[in-house]
Design an enzyme around this catalytic site. Structure first.
Site, PDB file in Angstrom:
ATOM      1  N   ASP A 104       0.804  -1.319   0.026  1.00 31.71           N
ATOM      2  CA  ASP A 104       0.031  -0.133  -0.004  1.00 31.71           C
ATOM      3  C   ASP A 104       0.730   1.279  -0.008  1.00 31.71           C
ATOM      4  O   ASP A 104       1.995   1.064   0.660  1.00 31.71           O
ATOM      5  CB  ASP A 104      -1.131   0.027   0.933  1.00 31.71           C
ATOM      6  CG  ASP A 104      -0.281  -0.306   2.742  1.00 31.71           C
ATOM      7  OD1 ASP A 104       0.760  -0.959   2.795  1.00 31.71           O
ATOM      8  OD2 ASP A 104      -0.360   0.815   3.650  1.00 31.71           O
ATOM      9  N   GLU A 170       0.805   1.413   6.001  1.00 28.17           N
ATOM     10  CA  GLU A 170       0.710   2.963   6.133  1.00 28.17           C
ATOM     11  C   GLU A 170      -0.203   3.221   7.288  1.00 28.17           C
ATOM     12  O   GLU A 170      -0.034   4.445   7.866  1.00 28.17           O
ATOM     13  CB  GLU A 170       0.276   3.623   5.035  1.00 28.17           C
ATOM     14  CG  GLU A 170       1.484   3.292   3.968  1.00 28.17           C
ATOM     15  CD  GLU A 170       2.756   4.005   3.956  1.00 28.17           C
ATOM     16  OE1 GLU A 170       2.817   4.984   5.053  1.00 28.17           O
ATOM     17  OE2 GLU A 170       3.358   3.936   3.339  1.00 28.17           O
TER      18      GLU A 170
END
Length: 421
Positions: A104, A170
């Site tokens: 991601d 994240e």
């Protein structure tokens, strides 16, 4: 110096293919929680299968993971999460080395700030530009290139290599948490986060907090009849700055090079709903840095105590106290056990791959998946291409030469860790 077998694997690294892989990965806009994040997991599953790895691709049970008491938290909305682990099949009695990377990326922000589409990678000389270039698709590409080279050289491993491709790094580490909960483990782990030719053996933590400050509404023309939540928040903001200074006294030697090892910052402030009204509510959200080895519960308690003491000393807040909650990502700190041989193995591999000195060891001020692996008993460090200083910015880029160096280092690390037949 590399052995003949190691030299054969190094010679088998296909730099052109590595570059093409990196461009392909960047072109998938795998923002945390998006459908493209899942798309990239399926694309990578195909690549791992073509490399001859035994592949475990599964849809994570989000409800069960969120209900777990150790769930690391999330911030991005999501409807699904896919786990992906590929394991070399020819292991014998040797150890298992994990190569881990997150798929991601953060949103690109203002498109006008970029020189072109952030998900259409640009190559200028040795540099590849684009969202996710260094954080951390170059690391993923280097891991795939290292495994491809070992396979192309016809080397059979005594132990096993497990590639963990994870989502949601994240915003808290959902992917790594779910992967470990599924039972995937190893004897050591290298995460290919951007480390700028150093070894990251420790991460500070980071806890997302929310402070809700009450005020008293009134018409702006008679503001003296109300209490602005903005004004009420100001002494809290000053107290948080003082708390940050206090918490950054005498940091660990691994973090001493940073001006503020354990940053406490307020990222968003929202107040009011009408320009001519005195705002009766303010909500501030930010991140609290966690010291190495500090229990996150102790860090939370320290911030909550700071807020409570500030409220007790303020005429308005004394009777209308602010409240603290902890939404979003909750990153504990983590570190490779002192003296663990993994740092020496990766450091020597880098020196042999480059013909230069060993990389220096240091810590990082940001949270990462490292703390989840070390917390699960897997000794872990970070080593990968790129510089965190350009991550999450419109200047994000990575060097192809450095990415190749990391692939070469990972080849030697694998062979020297899991052994050969």
């Amino acid at each position: 110096m590399p052995t003949d077998e190691e030299a054969a694997a190094l010679a088998a690294i296909d730099e052109a293919a590595l570059g093409r892989t990196l461009l392909e990965l960047i072109a998938v806009p795998s923002v945390t929680g998006s459908a493209a994040e899942s798309e990239l997991q399926h694309l990578l599953a195909g690549r791992l299968e073509r490399l001859g790895l035994e592949t475990d691709l599964w849809s994570m049970d989000l409800s069960a993971l969120r209900a777990h008491p150790d769930f690391p938290g999330t911030e991005a909305p999501r409807e699904e999460a896919w786990g992906l682990v590929g394991t070399t099949p020819d292991g014998g009695d040797g150890p298992t080395l994990i190569l881990q990377g997150h798929v991601d990326v953060v949103p690109p922000g203002d498109p006008a700030a970029w020189d072109g589409d952030p998900f259409v990678p640009r190559v200028t000389g040795d540099l590849v530009h684009g969202r996710g270039a260094c954080d951390m698709k170059a690391g993923l590409a280097a891991q795939l290139a290292a495994l491809a080279a070992i396979r192309a050289a016809g080397i059979r491993l005594r132990g096993r290599v497990a590639v963990h491709c994870v989502v949601g790094e994240e915003d808290g580490g959902l992917g790594a948490f779910g992967t470990l909960r599924r039972g995937h483990r190893g004897d050591a782990c290298v995460i290919a986060e951007p480390t700028a030719a150093t070894l990251i053996t420790a991460n500070a933590g980071a806890l997302t907090f929310r402070i809700t400050v009450p005020g008293k509404a009134a018409h702006g023309s008679s503001r003296e009849l109300g209490v602005s939540a903005v004004d009420a928040y100001l002494p809290l903001h000053r107290a948080l700055a003082a708390l940050e200074a206090e918490r950054n006294r005498d940091p660990s030697a691994l973090l001493a090079e940073y001006p503020i090892p354990y940053g406490l910052s307020v990222g968003t402030v929202r107040a009011g709903d009408w320009a001519s009204s005195v705002p009766d509510l303010l909500v501030a959200e930010g991140r609290l840095g966690v010291r190495l080895g500090e229990d996150p519960a102790d860090a939370r308690a320290e911030l909550e105590r700071c807020v409570a003491e500030t409220c007790a000393a303020d005429p308005w807040l004394r009777d209308h106290p602010a409240t603290v909650s902890w939404p979003g990502g909750q990153f504990a700190s983590g570190r490779l056990p002192e003296g663990h041989p993994l740092a020496d193995v990766v450091g020597a591999a880098h020196a042999d791959a480059t013909g230069g000195p060993r990389p220096r060891e240091r810590g990082a001020t940001y949270g990462s998946d490292l703390r989840l692996y070390t917390g699960a008993g897997v000794p872990t460090l970070q080593y990968g291409p790129g510089d965190i200083a350009v991550a999450h910015s419109e200047r994000e880029h990575v060097s192809l030469r450095e990415t190749t160096t990391v692939a070469r280092t990972l080849v030697l690390t694998v062979l020297r860790t899991v052994g050969t037949k």
